[in-house]
Design an enzyme around this catalytic site. Structure first.
Site, PDB file in Angstrom:
ATOM      1  CG  HIS A 163      35.889  57.198  34.268  1.00 23.09           C
ATOM      2  ND1 HIS A 163      36.253  57.488  32.982  1.00 23.09           N
ATOM      3  CD2 HIS A 163      34.610  56.759  34.207  1.00 23.09           C
ATOM      4  CE1 HIS A 163      35.237  57.253  32.176  1.00 23.09           C
ATOM      5  NE2 HIS A 163      34.224  56.798  32.885  1.00 23.09           N
TER       6      HIS A 163
HETATM    7  C1  UD1 Z   1      29.670  57.289  35.352  1.00 21.98           C
HETATM    8  C2  UD1 Z   1      29.056  56.391  34.284  1.00 21.98           C
HETATM    9  C3  UD1 Z   1      30.065  56.162  33.168  1.00 21.98           C
HETATM   10  C4  UD1 Z   1      30.583  57.480  32.632  1.00 21.98           C
HETATM   11  C5  UD1 Z   1      31.140  58.295  33.779  1.00 21.98           C
HETATM   12  C6  UD1 Z   1      31.627  59.630  33.286  1.00 21.98           C
HETATM   13  C7  UD1 Z   1      27.453  54.700  35.054  1.00 21.98           C
HETATM   14  C8  UD1 Z   1      27.255  53.255  35.307  1.00 21.98           C
HETATM   15  N1  UD1 Z   1      28.722  55.068  34.800  1.00 21.98           N
HETATM   16  O1  UD1 Z   1      30.740  56.576  35.964  1.00 21.98           O
HETATM   17  O2  UD1 Z   1      29.436  55.489  32.112  1.00 21.98           O
HETATM   18  O3  UD1 Z   1      31.615  57.219  31.694  1.00 21.98           O
HETATM   19  O4  UD1 Z   1      30.105  58.489  34.748  1.00 21.98           O
HETATM   20  O5  UD1 Z   1      32.367  60.288  34.259  1.00 21.98           O
HETATM   21  O6  UD1 Z   1      26.518  55.441  35.082  1.00 21.98           O
HETATM   22  N2  UD1 Z   1      31.807  60.870  42.503  1.00 21.98           N
HETATM   23  C9  UD1 Z   1      32.126  61.974  43.237  1.00 21.98           C
HETATM   24  N3  UD1 Z   1      31.818  63.199  42.700  1.00 21.98           N
HETATM   25  C10 UD1 Z   1      31.224  63.337  41.484  1.00 21.98           C
HETATM   26  C11 UD1 Z   1      30.933  62.177  40.742  1.00 21.98           C
HETATM   27  C12 UD1 Z   1      31.234  60.943  41.259  1.00 21.98           C
HETATM   28  O7  UD1 Z   1      32.637  61.899  44.348  1.00 21.98           O
HETATM   29  O8  UD1 Z   1      30.952  64.470  41.067  1.00 21.98           O
HETATM   30  C13 UD1 Z   1      32.056  59.546  43.088  1.00 21.98           C
HETATM   31  C14 UD1 Z   1      30.722  58.827  43.347  1.00 21.98           C
HETATM   32  O9  UD1 Z   1      30.149  59.174  44.562  1.00 21.98           O
HETATM   33  C15 UD1 Z   1      31.133  57.367  43.286  1.00 21.98           C
HETATM   34  C16 UD1 Z   1      32.250  57.394  42.243  1.00 21.98           C
HETATM   35  O10 UD1 Z   1      32.735  58.724  42.167  1.00 21.98           O
HETATM   36  O11 UD1 Z   1      31.629  56.920  44.503  1.00 21.98           O
HETATM   37  C17 UD1 Z   1      31.753  56.919  40.910  1.00 21.98           C
HETATM   38  O12 UD1 Z   1      30.660  57.738  40.435  1.00 21.98           O
HETATM   39  P1  UD1 Z   1      29.445  57.118  39.591  1.00 21.98           P
HETATM   40  O13 UD1 Z   1      28.575  58.195  39.101  1.00 21.98           O
HETATM   41  O14 UD1 Z   1      28.810  56.001  40.346  1.00 21.98           O
HETATM   42  O15 UD1 Z   1      30.150  56.429  38.337  1.00 21.98           O
HETATM   43  P2  UD1 Z   1      31.310  56.982  37.399  1.00 21.98           P
HETATM   44  O16 UD1 Z   1      32.520  56.179  37.648  1.00 21.98           O
HETATM   45  O17 UD1 Z   1      31.418  58.474  37.473  1.00 21.98           O
END
Ligand code: UD1
Length: 346
Positions: free
Chosen positions: A198
């Site tokens: 991820h």
């Molecule tokens: C975040 C953390 C990372 C951690 C990871 C665990 C930061 C900077 N990064 O990264 O350190 O290792 O979580 O998973 O805080 N999304 C969904 N549904 C969800 C969650 C996320 O659709 O339930 C989508 C979000 O809308 C976004 C993307 O996935 O577009 C990334 O999500 P985001 O929380 O920004 O960062 P992660 O990559 O999950």
């Protein structure tokens, strides 16, 4: 005394589970969920599996760029902190939710504990590295999981507020193993590789993601790949097709994921937490990163950093074997140690 626990992303729920149970024996705890992870299987499932009480506050903030996401979290957290007037706050790990929580606490003069303090990858291009550094410098009490973390904090002049208490994920794993054994959940057949990816530098560029998946497709083993929404979005929007040895599944709950890890032959990941879980569960791990903050797992020989661009990637993964020697690195009964420390210092 009243404490606010701030969480938002999946790895933080895992850390909150055992700590919250112990905290509630001595403190009045309220849980704030920023909303960073919001899918049912990224959030509610983990709360249910670890029997974590429903959050008292849900901020519903997710998506957007880092500054925007963190800023919006700060606005909401500040309102809640002012209303609750807690004696202290707890933040976990290294996400944007950690950063927002620790900054708001510091600005309001509310004491804060940073759980999993002192980790350093020394790669400032990772958003998590910035979050760790800022949270360590603004928090009042730093709960470090390992000796290396304590040393890192010492080098930054933070020794006075640093305490070696062990890694709370040891308690989460013990809890999960008990439940899995009780339910005799060991149903998955051994022999597969478990993959999770991820990190933005592995998945955000579709060319890189396609290349990684092509290489994984060349491995002789079956691969089970519970896919993070971030990775899924890139895969789907770029029509990336995977080889038939790779089974992509939705993210699973905590118990099912520990069960999958326990039954896998090897784990291939870019997650920090999973490198550590693999070690705790004694499963060999290959990490698709150029560095890691969990250096002990590398030094032990149970985890190896691998470069997917290398022509011998497939061979390296297939041939990787950990040594016979295994040392406990992360402590035991950590929630208990943390709460005792809180009672002593706060
Ligand atoms: C975040 C953390 C990372 C951690 C990871 C665990 C930061 C900077 N990064 O990264 O350190 O290792 O979580 O998973 O805080 N999304 C969904 N549904 C969800 C969650 C996320 O659709 O339930 C989508 C979000 O809308 C976004 C993307 O996935 O577009 C990334 O999500 P985001 O929380 O920004 O960062 P992660 O990559 O999950």
């Amino acid at each position: 005394m009243k404490v606010l626990s701030i969480v938002g992303a999946r790895p933080q729920f895992v850390k909150l589970g055992p700590l919250s149970r112990e905290i509630r024996k001595s403190f009045d705890e309220k849980i704030i969920h920023t909303g960073q992870h919001f899918d049912e299987n990224m959030s509610k499932l983990i709360f249910d599996d670890l029997n974590i009480p429903k959050p008292d506050y849900y901020c519903d903030i997710h998506g957007g760029k880092h500054g925007e996401q963190t800023g919006r979290m700060m606005v909401e957290l500040e309102k809640i902190f002012l209303k609750e007037k807690s004696d202290f706050a707890i933040v976990f790990g290294d996400t944007n939710s950690t950063l927002a929580g620790s900054l708001v606490a510091a600005k309001l003069g509310i004491k804060s504990v940073h759980v999993e303090a002192g980790l350093r990858s020394f790669n400032r291009a990772m958003p998590e590295e910035i979050n760790r550094i800022v949270s360590d410098h603004t928090s009042d009490y730093l709960f470090a999981p390992t000796k290396t973390a304590i040393e890192n904090l010492g080098k930054e002049g933070l020794s006075d507020k640093a305490f070696l208490v062990g890694d709370i994920m040891m308690d989460s794993i013990e809890y999960a193993k008990r439940l899995i054994l009780a339910k005799n959940k060991n149903s998955v057949s051994k022999g597969f590789y478990l993959v999770t990816l991820h990190r933005p530098y592995n998945v955000d560029n579709p060319v890189k993601l396609r290349m990684i998946l092509q290489k994984l497709g060349k491995l002789e083993h079956k691969i089970i790949f519970p896919m993070h929404p971030r990775t899924k979005n890139i895969l789907v929007s770029n029509n990336i097709i995977v080889n038939s040895n790779i089974e992509i599944i939705e993210p699973v709950g905590y118990l099912d994921f520990i069960d999958l890890q326990l039954n896998s032959k090897k784990i291939i990941t870019d997650s920090g937490g999973i490198q550590k879980e693999a070690y705790m569960l004694k499963v060999p791990c290959l990490t698709l990163r150029s560095e890691t903050e969990w250096v002990e797992t590398i030094e032990s020989g149970w985890n190896r950093l691998v470069d997917v661009n290398n022509s011998d990637f497939v061979k390296t993964v297939s041939n990787f074997q950990p040594p016979d020697k295994y040392f406990e690195l992360f402590g035991k009964n950590v929630a208990d140690a943390m709460v005792n420390k809180m009672l002593e210092i706060i």
